[in-house]
Write a protein that holds these residues in place. Structure first.
Motif, PDB file in Angstrom:
ATOM      1  N   ARG A 197      43.947  45.107  41.653  1.00  0.00           N
ATOM      2  CA  ARG A 197      43.714  43.843  42.093  1.00  0.00           C
ATOM      3  C   ARG A 197      44.658  43.153  42.873  1.00  0.00           C
ATOM      4  O   ARG A 197      45.707  42.478  42.181  1.00  0.00           O
ATOM      5  N   GLU A 239      36.932  42.044  35.578  1.00  0.00           N
ATOM      6  CA  GLU A 239      38.268  41.920  35.910  1.00  0.00           C
ATOM      7  C   GLU A 239      39.175  42.655  34.800  1.00  0.00           C
ATOM      8  O   GLU A 239      38.458  42.723  33.658  1.00  0.00           O
ATOM      9  N   TYR A 281      43.499  44.532  37.718  1.00  0.00           N
ATOM     10  CA  TYR A 281      42.651  45.512  38.160  1.00  0.00           C
ATOM     11  C   TYR A 281      41.318  44.677  38.431  1.00  0.00           C
ATOM     12  O   TYR A 281      40.787  43.861  37.627  1.00  0.00           O
ATOM     13  N   THR A 282      40.161  45.723  39.053  1.00  0.00           N
ATOM     14  CA  THR A 282      38.691  45.255  38.972  1.00  0.00           C
ATOM     15  C   THR A 282      38.090  46.588  38.753  1.00  0.00           C
ATOM     16  O   THR A 282      38.526  47.815  39.174  1.00  0.00           O
TER      17      THR A 282
END
Length: 227
Positions: free
Chosen positions: A189, A83, A101-102
């Motif tokens: 994300r 992550e 975000y990922t």
């Protein structure tokens, strides 16, 4: 379980869903934990002896994507992920609230082992920021953004901004001896953004338009405020 107890249990679950109670609180907690971990990663890398120029790069950066833990493991075929949070720096030098975000990376070849890396992606161009904000991004010369030298290679550069969009400062522990970032995908994300700010929160609204804020990230923003 008696009939009365079943009714109470159903009402409890329904109330939690309707009010966004326990489930939402847990999600917000996970988002805040990621922010806290990102702060620890930034604090460590900004003073790391192998990256003496990182602070200078941060003064000129358009943004930074921090990955507190990117775990890679595999036998022949390797895959890694983690992550991340993205913050943008405006013209006055002030940092935005973080968007979530990922990141995912896969590779194939003769390899075996496990590695856990902490990474700071320093975004040096408007193109790089726009790609992260608007699209699903693939790192690398043939991807959405050009990835420059990693780690010590960045620190050894004599000029800031060598024409690449993004540079990675990474420290890992494990058997790989260095994490592969070429071809890595970076995706928004959405669930974390919604849970941390509200359902209308998008990366653009958070880091560019600055319509959302969360005091839980104030210490991280202060840490990145390098003068």
């Amino acid at each position: 379980m008696t009939g009365l107890m079943r009714v109470i249990a159903v009402l409890f679950v329904a109330g939690g869903v309707a009010l966004g109670g326990p489930a939402r609180s847990l999600a917000v907690s996970e988002s805040q934990q990621l922010v806290e971990k990102a702060k620890l990663t930034a604090a460590k890398l900004l003073v790391h002896k192998e990256f003496p120029q990182l602070r200078g790069w941060m003064k000129r950066a358009k943004g930074v994507l921090i990955v507190p833990s990117m775990l890679k493991a595999g036998f022949v075929f390797g895959a890694g992920g983690g992550e991340a949070i993205l913050l943008a720096r405006d013209k006055s030098g002030k940092w935005s609230a973080p968007a979530f975000y990922t990141i995912f990376a896969g590779s194939f070849g003769l390899q075996i082992g496990v590695e856990n890396s902490e990474i700071m992606f320093v975004v040096m161009t408007d193109k790089g920021m726009k790609a992260l904000i608007n699209n699903e991004v693939k790192l690398g010369a043939t991807g959405s953004m050009a990835l420059g030298p990693i780690g010590a290679g960045v620190a050894g550069a004599t000029t800031i901004g060598l024409g690449e969009d993004i540079y990675a400062f990474s420290k890992g522990v494990g058997l790989y001896g260095g994490i592969a970032l070429e071809g890595a995908w970076i995706k928004k994300r959405k669930s974390y953004n919604a849970d941390y700010y509200g359902k209308l929160a998008t990366p653009k609204a958070i880091v560019i338009d600055r319509k959302f804020n969360n005091s839980g990230a104030d210490k991280l923003r202060a840490l990145l405020d390098i003068r």
